[in-house]
Design an enzyme around this catalytic site. Structure first.
Site, mmCIF file in Angstrom:
data_model
loop_
_atom_site.group_PDB
_atom_site.id
_atom_site.type_symbol
_atom_site.label_atom_id
_atom_site.label_comp_id
_atom_site.label_asym_id
_atom_site.label_seq_id
_atom_site.Cartn_x
_atom_site.Cartn_y
_atom_site.Cartn_z
ATOM 1 N N ILE A 1 42.960 37.569 36.131
ATOM 2 C CA ILE A 1 44.049 37.812 35.890
ATOM 3 C C ILE A 1 43.916 39.079 34.508
ATOM 4 O O ILE A 1 42.896 39.113 33.755
ATOM 5 C CB ILE A 1 44.730 36.667 34.953
ATOM 6 C CG1 ILE A 1 45.178 35.658 36.008
ATOM 7 C CG2 ILE A 1 46.025 36.995 33.943
ATOM 8 C CD1 ILE A 1 45.160 34.245 35.139
ATOM 9 N N CYS A 2 44.849 40.380 34.619
ATOM 10 C CA CYS A 2 44.821 41.187 33.809
ATOM 11 C C CYS A 2 43.449 41.872 33.827
ATOM 12 O O CYS A 2 42.931 41.969 34.827
ATOM 13 C CB CYS A 2 45.159 40.682 32.176
ATOM 14 S SG CYS A 2 45.577 41.946 31.350
#
Length: 317
Positions: free
Chosen positions: A100-101
């Protein structure tokens, strides 16, 4: 039961944990509780996040995880050699490895992104591409699935990724039900752009925001200034003046941007004929939509659709 391991490290953004409730709700919806959610770190114990909150973790150990989730920080953080070694060892035993990210940088450092199509927060996409020249970084996607590797854009996109993982496991209806429980306006598909016309406008008052919300829900209609002014409870003259002062755009230009954004999503995620897309997004005819696409993207709708299908085909086994 599928074991889901959230990798926690010092400085992790707590937004990386926003995906946890999706798996939690999946457990509450099924008596069999399909997910065993674990929080793991290099050495175990409490790990302090970027917000100052500590997360109690267990050490990696020898346990195998069906899904490994690596979150990110508010900036690109250096990874310890120990953490990278653990991820390299755990990855072959996992069915899916997700980031994520800026967690994508961790996977890149661990050597897991070679030959893969991936994404990350748009602010860091060029840096990730420079760090991982043998991968293809797409800065304009909400999330991407390439084989066992799943990556998402920043912040709230982790929730979209989690819902996609749950849909992959339990089906569309379950994922959709969880999205409703999370009070999401709608589930975003992976191919949707990270950029938003509404975010670019950034209205300062509730009245202009109300007009924009009304417009987004009624793009299929002509949407005159008088109609938008009515939604904002202003006279047409006041509305045009205040709208430009708050957004830096005329109402007509803002509505065109909203139409283009909606049309692009339809072109990329559906098989509707171009005339249908133009009609449903308020362009009235395909030529008007084509001109708007050329102004916004430098490409006609057909090319946008063809590129989206080609990218999807390249990730299929």
């Amino acid at each position: 039961m599928q074991r889901v391991g959230f990798v926690i490290f010092p400085g992790l953004s707590i937004m990386g944990l926003a995906a946890v409730p999706a798996f939690e709700l999946a457990n509450l919806a099924d008596e069999q509780a399909p997910y065993d959610i674990r929080f793991i770190s290099e050495h175990g114990g409490p790990i302090r996040t970027s917000a100052g909150m500590s997360v109690e973790t267990e050490p990696f150990g020898e346990a195998a995880f069906d899904t490994l989730v690596v979150g990110g920080g508010t900036s690109v953080l250096p990874s310890t050699s120990g953490l990278l070694s653990l991820i390299r060892e755990a990855a072959p035993r996992a069915r899916r490895v997700t980031a994520i990210c800026t967690g994508s940088f961790v996977l890149g450092e661990a050597g897991l992104l070679a030959g893969r199509r991936v994404t990350t927060h748009w602010m860091h996409a060029r840096e990730l591409q420079a760090q991982c020249p043998d991968s293809t970084v797409d800065m304009d996607r909400i999330f991407i699935n390439d084989g066992p590797i799943w990556t998402s854009a920043g912040m709230s996109a982790g929730i979209d990724l989690a819902l996609a993982l749950i849909e992959d496991d339990l089906g569309h209806d379950v994922a959709q039900a969880i999205a409703k429980k999370l009070v999401l306006y709608h589930r975003r598909a992976g191919g949707q752009s990270q950029f938003s016309a509404l975010l670019d406008l950034e209205p300062k008052s509730d009245r202009i925001q109300s007009a924009l919300t009304y417009a987004k829900r009624n793009l299929h209609k002509p949407l005159t200034v008088e109609e938008l002014a009515g939604a904002a409870h202003l006279s047409p003259r006041q509305f045009s003046r205040v709208f430009h002062a708050e957004t830096g755009q005329s109402p007509a230009k803002a509505i065109e941007n909203l139409r283009v954004e909606a049309a692009r999503v339809m072109m990329e995620s559906s098989r509707h004929p171009i005339d249908v897309v133009a009609d449903q997004t308020g362009f009235a005819d395909r030529n008007r939509m084509r001109r708007a696409f050329l102004r916004a993207f430098g490409q006609p709708p057909q090319v946008i659709r063809r590129n989206a299908r080609g990218a999807l085909a390249s990730t299929e086994p």
